[in-house]
Design a protein around this motif. Sequence first.
Motif, PDB file in Angstrom:
ATOM      1  N   VAL A   7      41.645  39.634  43.732  1.00 33.73           N
ATOM      2  CA  VAL A   7      41.052  40.918  44.062  1.00 33.73           C
ATOM      3  C   VAL A   7      41.455  41.238  45.496  1.00 33.73           C
ATOM      4  O   VAL A   7      41.198  40.451  46.403  1.00 33.73           O
ATOM      5  N   LEU A   8      42.142  42.366  45.694  1.00 29.88           N
ATOM      6  CA  LEU A   8      42.677  42.739  47.006  1.00 29.88           C
ATOM      7  C   LEU A   8      43.601  41.654  47.554  1.00 29.88           C
ATOM      8  O   LEU A   8      43.668  41.418  48.764  1.00 29.88           O
ATOM      9  N   VAL A  57      30.410  39.547  43.389  1.00 31.97           N
ATOM     10  CA  VAL A  57      30.073  40.930  43.037  1.00 31.97           C
ATOM     11  C   VAL A  57      31.316  41.812  43.151  1.00 31.97           C
ATOM     12  O   VAL A  57      31.600  42.624  42.269  1.00 31.97           O
ATOM     13  N   LEU A  58      32.069  41.652  44.247  1.00 31.67           N
ATOM     14  CA  LEU A  58      33.301  42.419  44.440  1.00 31.67           C
ATOM     15  C   LEU A  58      34.277  42.151  43.308  1.00 31.67           C
ATOM     16  O   LEU A  58      34.942  43.062  42.804  1.00 31.67           O
ATOM     17  N   ARG A  59      34.359  40.906  42.895  1.00 34.80           N
ATOM     18  CA  ARG A  59      35.257  40.514  41.809  1.00 34.80           C
ATOM     19  C   ARG A  59      34.874  41.245  40.514  1.00 34.80           C
ATOM     20  O   ARG A  59      35.738  41.743  39.796  1.00 34.80           O
ATOM     21  N   CYS A  60      33.569  41.323  40.238  1.00 37.86           N
ATOM     22  CA  CYS A  60      33.106  41.992  39.020  1.00 37.86           C
ATOM     23  C   CYS A  60      33.401  43.483  39.063  1.00 37.86           C
ATOM     24  O   CYS A  60      33.862  44.076  38.079  1.00 37.86           O
ATOM     25  N   TYR A  61      33.140  44.114  40.216  1.00 37.64           N
ATOM     26  CA  TYR A  61      33.385  45.548  40.345  1.00 37.64           C
ATOM     27  C   TYR A  61      34.878  45.868  40.218  1.00 37.64           C
ATOM     28  O   TYR A  61      35.264  46.830  39.566  1.00 37.64           O
ATOM     29  N   ALA A  62      35.703  45.059  40.866  1.00 36.13           N
ATOM     30  CA  ALA A  62      37.143  45.331  40.866  1.00 36.13           C
ATOM     31  C   ALA A  62      37.759  45.178  39.476  1.00 36.13           C
ATOM     32  O   ALA A  62      38.728  45.849  39.147  1.00 36.13           O
ATOM     33  N   ILE A  95      24.909  42.887  33.701  1.00 36.87           N
ATOM     34  CA  ILE A  95      23.513  42.972  34.107  1.00 36.87           C
ATOM     35  C   ILE A  95      23.132  41.759  34.938  1.00 36.87           C
ATOM     36  O   ILE A  95      22.416  41.856  35.942  1.00 36.87           O
ATOM     37  N   CYS A  96      23.644  40.609  34.545  1.00 35.10           N
ATOM     38  CA  CYS A  96      23.346  39.365  35.268  1.00 35.10           C
ATOM     39  C   CYS A  96      23.825  39.456  36.714  1.00 35.10           C
ATOM     40  O   CYS A  96      23.092  39.116  37.645  1.00 35.10           O
ATOM     41  N   CYS A  97      25.046  39.949  36.917  1.00 33.17           N
ATOM     42  CA  CYS A  97      25.609  40.071  38.262  1.00 33.17           C
ATOM     43  C   CYS A  97      24.770  41.016  39.112  1.00 33.17           C
ATOM     44  O   CYS A  97      24.446  40.714  40.266  1.00 33.17           O
ATOM     45  N   MET A  98      24.386  42.148  38.551  1.00 35.50           N
ATOM     46  CA  MET A  98      23.582  43.126  39.287  1.00 35.50           C
ATOM     47  C   MET A  98      22.224  42.557  39.634  1.00 35.50           C
ATOM     48  O   MET A  98      21.728  42.723  40.769  1.00 35.50           O
ATOM     49  N   TYR A  99      21.613  41.844  38.704  1.00 34.47           N
ATOM     50  CA  TYR A  99      20.277  41.282  38.944  1.00 34.47           C
ATOM     51  C   TYR A  99      20.332  40.215  40.040  1.00 34.47           C
ATOM     52  O   TYR A  99      19.498  40.191  40.956  1.00 34.47           O
TER      53      TYR A  99
END
Length: 205
Positions: A141-142, A183-188, A194-198
Motif C-alpha cells: 500500500v503506497l 486500517v489503511l491497508r483495508c481502505y486502500a 465491520i471488524c476493522c471499523m469496530y
Amino acid sequence: MSATVASPPRTAGSGSRGASGAAAAAAPLVSLQPQSHPSQSSSSPISAEEEESSTPSPPPGVPDPLYERLRSEALQAAKSEPAISCLLHRTVLDAKVTNFNQAVAAAIAHRLGSLCGTAPDICPEAVRSIINDALDSDERVLGWTMAEAVREDVLACVDRDPACLTILEPLLFFVSLLFSRYVLRCYASFKIHICCMYLHIRLSS
C-alpha cells in the motif's frame, strides 16, 4: 516514479544514544510520503535483487536484529520493573511469539482485549491471527508492505522522540499508530470490514 529509499539502511540499533545514536541521527530516514513502488512502474520494472533489498524484514531462519533488541529490552524491563511483567509475558515475551511481526500482533490483540473489559465482545486470538497475516503479506500500500511500514514507524518513534528510549515503548503504548497501518491497508484495497471499523473505534476511544 521509483520509491525513495534511504542509503544505507538503518539497523535495529539506530535509536541508541551516545556516539552510535549521533551517527544514526545523521543518517537520512526513509520517506513515508505517498509514492509509487518500482514494481508499479511499467517503464522501470523492479529486479529480484532490488525487491529483496527493499524489504527490511529478514527471511525466515535469519536472525532479526530488531526483534532481538525488542526481546532484550522486554526481558530487562520484566526484571527491573516486575509490575509490568504480566503485560510483557502476554505480549512480547509470550511463548508463541518468535519474531517481530508476531510481537506486534500480540501487542495489538492484547490491547484490544483489555479495552473490552471482563466480558470481551471480540476474540483476541482471532484479532491476533488477522494482524499477523496482514504483517506477513507481501501486498503493498503506497509502495510499502504493512511489516515494512510498522518497522519504520517503531524506529521513527525512537529516532525522533527524545522521550522514547526503547522500541518496546511504541510497541506497547502506541498501539493505535501501529493498527492504523492495518486500517489503511483495508481502505486502500477496498476491504472495509465491520471488524476493522469496530477495532479502530475501540483503539481510538
